[in-house]
Enzyme design. Structure first.
Site, PDB file in Angstrom:
ATOM      1  N   CYS A  26       0.824  -1.216   0.000  1.00 58.13           N
ATOM      2  CA  CYS A  26       0.000   0.000   0.000  1.00 58.13           C
ATOM      3  C   CYS A  26       0.854   1.260   0.000  1.00 58.13           C
ATOM      4  O   CYS A  26       1.346   1.695   1.048  1.00 58.13           O
ATOM      5  CB  CYS A  26      -0.925  -0.016   1.215  1.00 58.13           C
ATOM      6  SG  CYS A  26      -1.940   1.464   1.325  1.00 58.13           S
ATOM      7  N   CYS A  46      -0.477   4.119   2.081  1.00 57.41           N
ATOM      8  CA  CYS A  46      -0.285   3.956   3.535  1.00 57.41           C
ATOM      9  C   CYS A  46       1.178   4.219   3.925  1.00 57.41           C
ATOM     10  O   CYS A  46       1.453   4.834   4.945  1.00 57.41           O
ATOM     11  CB  CYS A  46      -0.631   2.540   3.990  1.00 57.41           C
ATOM     12  SG  CYS A  46      -2.120   1.859   3.279  1.00 57.41           S
ATOM     13  N   ASP A  47       2.097   3.714   3.127  1.00 58.21           N
ATOM     14  CA  ASP A  47       3.501   3.680   3.563  1.00 58.21           C
ATOM     15  C   ASP A  47       4.448   4.566   2.755  1.00 58.21           C
ATOM     16  O   ASP A  47       5.633   4.661   3.088  1.00 58.21           O
ATOM     17  CB  ASP A  47       4.013   2.223   3.505  1.00 58.21           C
ATOM     18  CG  ASP A  47       3.222   1.312   4.430  1.00 58.21           C
ATOM     19  OD1 ASP A  47       2.775   1.816   5.479  1.00 58.21           O
ATOM     20  OD2 ASP A  47       3.028   0.128   4.098  1.00 58.21           O
TER      21      ASP A  47
END
Ligand code: NAP
Length: 324
Positions: free
Chosen positions: A136, A139-140
């Protein structure tokens, strides 16, 4: 432990589950949507959704899902943020148990459990998963400011992840096992024209390298067999998805890849159980098609409940012929 008998339970809260929730709620079926502990499905980890009709300027994935949740609740769908841990489809009403200890019995069940990111299945990938290997970028990606990252895959997701990562990283390698992309033309063009993205063709990752953090990957050129090491700080996997159907194994017919088999009315091999979205569809896999399948499943569930009332389950079961 709560015990209830419901007309319809919907498992899943991506576009398929929530659209089924909207339609079932508007049909006054008071659906229970077991949304999962991480509700909203795959669009929760997406940035701009540009191809969902009705949003000419695009909409953020999480915002779209939040809107769908509100819409379902507005008509009376009850969303529960719990995971389903067990289903029993061998008896009717069906039994659905959640992680919070709730046990629901329901006359009709709509399965909209979606799909999860596929993994490479390398030991070293598992070791670094969540610590340098991710599925992701939204997300990261933040952790890779001014760093160098790799993205594995050649589809739309890989292009989307790579483009997103260019906002943070200095350089993004897209590692693809062939020399042609599967991604749509518009996404290809965007990736090809981004100066931060470099393609590594005909290559697979055979090992993720590092000690306490990722320092690179070992690559193998599938045409020449040649091995090389690519220095990167993080690796993002965007190699497709696998259906979340483990709960149903042995209870409804799945295909050899684990997708739920449905007929053209979203019916599964068990009368009264319908499926919608990425848990059964490996052809389109779009938010809009998932929503369409969810709508169809809810309409069919409503019709089926009418039939159930008229005939009873045993008669329906005896007459049922599954023709996918
Ligand atoms: P996908 O289209 O199935 O692409 C998966 C990619 O990963 C393919 O290029 C595949 O290679 C590669 N791959 C699969 N297994 C691999 C492995 N074990 N090792 C290395 N590479 C592997 O999946 P997706 O990109 O997640 O897209 C899924 C669906 O969502 C598609 O219909 C896509 O159009 C849609 N989507 C759309 C958007 C958008 O419109 N913006 C964004 C994201 C997703 P091969 O090409 O060699 O098979």
């Amino acid at each position: 432990m709560a015990e209830n008998v419901e007309k319809v339970v919907i498992i899943g809260s991506g576009p398929a589950g929530l659209t089924a929730g909207i339609y079932a709620a508007r049909a006054a079926l008071k659906p229970i949507v077991i949304a999962g502990s991480t509700a909203g499905g795959q669009l929760m980890t997406t940035t701009d959704v540009e191809n969902f009709p009705g949003f000419p300027e695009g909409i953020l994935g999480p915002e779209l899902m939040q809107n769908m949740m509100q819409q379902a609740e507005r008509f009376g769908a009850k969303l529960l943020y719990e995971d389903v841990v067990r289903v029993d489809l061998s008896r009717h009403p069906f039994v659905v148990e959640t992680s919070a200890g709730n046990v629901f019995r329901c006359l009709a069940l709509i399965v909209a459990t979606g799909a999860s990111p596929r993994r490479l299945r390398l030991e070293s990938e598992a070791k670094f998963f969540g610590r340098g290997v991710s599925t992701c970028a939204t997300c990261d990606g933040w952790f890779y400011r001014e760093k160098i990252v790799g993205v594995v895959g050649g589809g739309d997701s890989a292009m989307e992840e790579a483009l997103y990562l260019t906002h943070h990283a200095n350089k993004v390698y897209v590692i693809h096992r062939r020399d042609q992309l599967r991604a749509s033309k518009i996404m290809q063009q965007r990736a090809f024209s981004n100066p931060k993205i470099q393609f590594v063709w005909n290559s697979i990752v055979t090992e993720v390298l590092g000690n306490d953090k990722v320092t690179g990957v070992r690559l193998k050129n599938v045409k020449t067999g040649e091995e090389s090491i690519l220095t990167i700080d993080g690796l993002f996997l965007a190699i497709g998805h696998e259906p979340n159907t483990q709960l149903f194994k042995g209870q409804i017919v799945l295909d050899e890849q684990g997708y739920i088999v449905v007929d053209r009315f979203q019916r599964t091999s068990v009368p009264g159980v319908f499926a919608a979205g990425d848990c059964h569809d490996h052809t389109f896999r779009q938010a809009i098609t998932a929503a369409g399948f969810g709508c169809a499943a809810a309409i069919m569930a409503e019709r089926w409940l009418g039939e159930l009332e008229a005939k009873g389950y045993e008669t329906i079961k005896a007459e049922f012929v599954f023709r996918p």
